[in-house]
Motif scaffolding. Sequence first.
Motif, PDB file in Angstrom:
ATOM      1  N   SER A  60      -0.581   5.975   2.872  1.00 31.52           N
ATOM      2  CA  SER A  60      -1.884   6.223   2.256  1.00 31.52           C
ATOM      3  C   SER A  60      -2.940   6.508   3.319  1.00 31.52           C
ATOM      4  O   SER A  60      -2.873   5.996   4.440  1.00 31.52           O
ATOM      5  N   ASP A  61      -3.911   7.325   2.928  1.00 31.16           N
ATOM      6  CA  ASP A  61      -5.046   7.587   3.825  1.00 31.16           C
ATOM      7  C   ASP A  61      -6.133   6.537   3.659  1.00 31.16           C
ATOM      8  O   ASP A  61      -7.057   6.466   4.468  1.00 31.16           O
ATOM      9  N   THR A  62      -6.051   5.774   2.576  1.00 25.18           N
ATOM     10  CA  THR A  62      -7.063   4.751   2.320  1.00 25.18           C
ATOM     11  C   THR A  62      -6.357   3.404   2.120  1.00 25.18           C
ATOM     12  O   THR A  62      -5.157   3.378   1.814  1.00 25.18           O
ATOM     13  N   PRO A  63      -7.074   2.299   2.276  1.00 22.63           N
ATOM     14  CA  PRO A  63      -6.408   0.997   2.125  1.00 22.63           C
ATOM     15  C   PRO A  63      -5.773   0.860   0.742  1.00 22.63           C
ATOM     16  O   PRO A  63      -6.312   1.351  -0.248  1.00 22.63           O
ATOM     17  N   PRO A  79      -2.752   6.343   8.099  1.00 26.63           N
ATOM     18  CA  PRO A  79      -3.163   5.075   8.714  1.00 26.63           C
ATOM     19  C   PRO A  79      -2.674   3.829   7.983  1.00 26.63           C
ATOM     20  O   PRO A  79      -2.576   2.759   8.580  1.00 26.63           O
ATOM     21  N   TYR A  80      -2.391   3.957   6.678  1.00 29.77           N
ATOM     22  CA  TYR A  80      -1.989   2.763   5.913  1.00 29.77           C
ATOM     23  C   TYR A  80      -0.552   2.945   5.429  1.00 29.77           C
ATOM     24  O   TYR A  80      -0.246   3.900   4.714  1.00 29.77           O
ATOM     25  N   VAL A  81       0.284   2.031   5.863  1.00 29.67           N
ATOM     26  CA  VAL A  81       1.716   2.149   5.552  1.00 29.67           C
ATOM     27  C   VAL A  81       2.241   0.781   5.125  1.00 29.67           C
ATOM     28  O   VAL A  81       1.933  -0.244   5.738  1.00 29.67           O
ATOM     29  N   ARG A  82       3.017   0.830   4.052  1.00 23.56           N
ATOM     30  CA  ARG A  82       3.686  -0.392   3.589  1.00 23.56           C
ATOM     31  C   ARG A  82       5.185  -0.165   3.581  1.00 23.56           C
ATOM     32  O   ARG A  82       5.643   0.883   3.137  1.00 23.56           O
ATOM     33  N   THR A  92       3.835   8.615  -1.711  1.00 20.79           N
ATOM     34  CA  THR A  92       2.447   8.942  -1.378  1.00 20.79           C
ATOM     35  C   THR A  92       1.745   9.261  -2.697  1.00 20.79           C
ATOM     36  O   THR A  92       2.365   9.238  -3.758  1.00 20.79           O
ATOM     37  N   SER A  93       0.462   9.588  -2.632  1.00 20.06           N
ATOM     38  CA  SER A  93      -0.247   9.930  -3.870  1.00 20.06           C
ATOM     39  C   SER A  93       0.216  11.286  -4.406  1.00 20.06           C
ATOM     40  O   SER A  93      -0.048  11.626  -5.550  1.00 20.06           O
ATOM     41  N   GLN A  94       0.935  12.056  -3.592  1.00 21.61           N
ATOM     42  CA  GLN A  94       1.315  13.404  -4.028  1.00 21.61           C
ATOM     43  C   GLN A  94       2.797  13.580  -4.333  1.00 21.61           C
ATOM     44  O   GLN A  94       3.176  14.499  -5.049  1.00 21.61           O
ATOM     45  N   PHE A  95       3.618  12.711  -3.786  1.00 26.37           N
ATOM     46  CA  PHE A  95       5.056  12.829  -4.065  1.00 26.37           C
ATOM     47  C   PHE A  95       5.767  11.505  -3.820  1.00 26.37           C
ATOM     48  O   PHE A  95       5.270  10.643  -3.099  1.00 26.37           O
ATOM     49  N   LEU A 109       2.419  -2.481   7.466  1.00 29.90           N
ATOM     50  CA  LEU A 109       2.805  -2.180   8.841  1.00 29.90           C
ATOM     51  C   LEU A 109       1.552  -1.913   9.665  1.00 29.90           C
ATOM     52  O   LEU A 109       0.621  -1.254   9.200  1.00 29.90           O
ATOM     53  N   CYS A 110       1.540  -2.414  10.892  1.00 32.68           N
ATOM     54  CA  CYS A 110       0.354  -2.278  11.739  1.00 32.68           C
ATOM     55  C   CYS A 110       0.074  -0.814  12.063  1.00 32.68           C
ATOM     56  O   CYS A 110       1.001  -0.032  12.249  1.00 32.68           O
ATOM     57  N   LYS A 111      -1.211  -0.507  12.114  1.00 37.07           N
ATOM     58  CA  LYS A 111      -1.618   0.828  12.516  1.00 37.07           C
ATOM     59  C   LYS A 111      -1.021   1.160  13.879  1.00 37.07           C
ATOM     60  O   LYS A 111      -1.037   0.334  14.783  1.00 37.07           O
ATOM     61  N   GLY A 112      -0.515   2.356  14.043  1.00 37.55           N
ATOM     62  CA  GLY A 112       0.010   2.775  15.344  1.00 37.55           C
ATOM     63  C   GLY A 112       1.408   2.269  15.633  1.00 37.55           C
ATOM     64  O   GLY A 112       1.970   2.575  16.682  1.00 37.55           O
TER      65      GLY A 112
END
Length: 382
Positions: free
Chosen positions: A198-201, A242-245, A330-333, A232-235
């Motif tokens: 995600s691009d947002t939290p 930036p936001y990954v689970r 993702t929000s798109q697929f 998952l931590c950024k980077g």
Amino acid sequence: MKRRQFLGRMGATVALSSAPGMVLAASCSNSDVSLSPIQARTDRITDVRVGLRPFRHAGPRIEAQRLGTKTVVHNYGHGGAGWSLSWGSSRLALRLAHDAGARSVAVIGCGAMGLTSAVLARQAGLAVCIYTKDMPSDVYSMAATGLWTPDSQLCDAVHAPRLAARWKEMANASFARYQTLLGLPGKPVEWIRGYSLSDTPFGAHSEAEEGEPVYGRLRDPSHDFIPRPVELCKGSHPFGQPYVRGWTTLMFNISAYAHMLLTSFLASGGRIKVIEFTRPGDLSNLREDTIINATGYGARKLFGDDSIVPIRGQIARLIPQPEVAYGLSTSQFNVVPRSDGLIVRSKGHNGDFNNSNDVPDLAESESAVRRIASMFDGMRRF
Ligand SMILES: Cc1cc2nc3c(=O)[nH]c(=O)nc-3n(C[C@H](O)[C@H](O)[C@H](O)COP(=O)(O)OP(=O)(O)OC[C@H]3O[C@@H](n4cnc5c(N)ncnc54)[C@H](O)[C@@H]3O)c2cc1C
């Protein structure tokens, strides 16, 4: 395409809470994660299909009705949760059939609900015939992505409290049954890991899409059937977002799984007949004393049930890549790494709710595949 491996230092943020609002620890576990890239090319699309999720604001209809000399047990209206809830829902339907004194059962439909109802009825020693207008390979159930999603688009939030106890019973029974289907030849069911990007939290978006109801959330995040997602931590991951689970869930290899259900039903002495019914009265001529109505969206026309709202959904299959064993959301697929193909479900376009157009739109799937390609291009630079 040259096969490449993406290596990322993965970290998991684990928040442990012993009292409301109190976070005891927030740390990242470091482990190297290797992700094989998806060959996201439109010329690798082998199949595009559309399914109509049978959504009812009040949730599924599982109840008995008298129709002349017969008992009809309805088992339809499971929205986006039909595969996940099928065993539990069909168990409830079979209980109602037993209560009606069933000795022989006509199951109408051979999607997720029809197949599981028929298998359970045979296992209970009843004479069973499936009557269906389409064979399993052509039913809407085959357009499912194939994940454990037991409360997805299942009911309106307003109706969730009333449905909660019954939902829990269905979800418990289904989950237990799925544990018995793991590790079998052909892997009809398996555990997979995956990542939400995600691009947002996470949780920052409004839950409702325009024109859609707020769907009921029945899963309890503190005590769920599957492991909790891990931030998952950024980077620390190879994705551009930036936001990954990271998550772990059950996956249904729908082709192998439906084949297994059908062959085990036939091997146990069940019969199947291809026929379309046009009105409830047609069912009175069947020789079985009890009917399980598992017609999904078809119940809208057959039983005039206008409470069923179609929610259109489309998937494409890319040629399988056995080395890709992870899912993406993702929000798109969505991508789901099934054995019969890498499933790409396009998301994020309005107009699926109350849309009964079941004609596949190749351009929609190609656009989703190109988005995946561009995401992996971004990862190469990462
Ligand atoms: C894109 C998409 C993704 C999904 N992803 C998931 C997922 O990941 N996990 C999950 O749990 N669920 C998922 N679902 C939801 C799931 O697919 C449905 O809830 C489920 O398929 C409903 O199954 P069903 O057996 O009730 O209906 P169907 O599969 O529609 O089966 C109905 C059967 O009835 C027959 N029939 C209908 N009318 C008549 C008639 N008049 N006479 C004779 N036969 C008739 C049909 O031929 C068919 O055999 C998804 C759905 C879609 C569309």
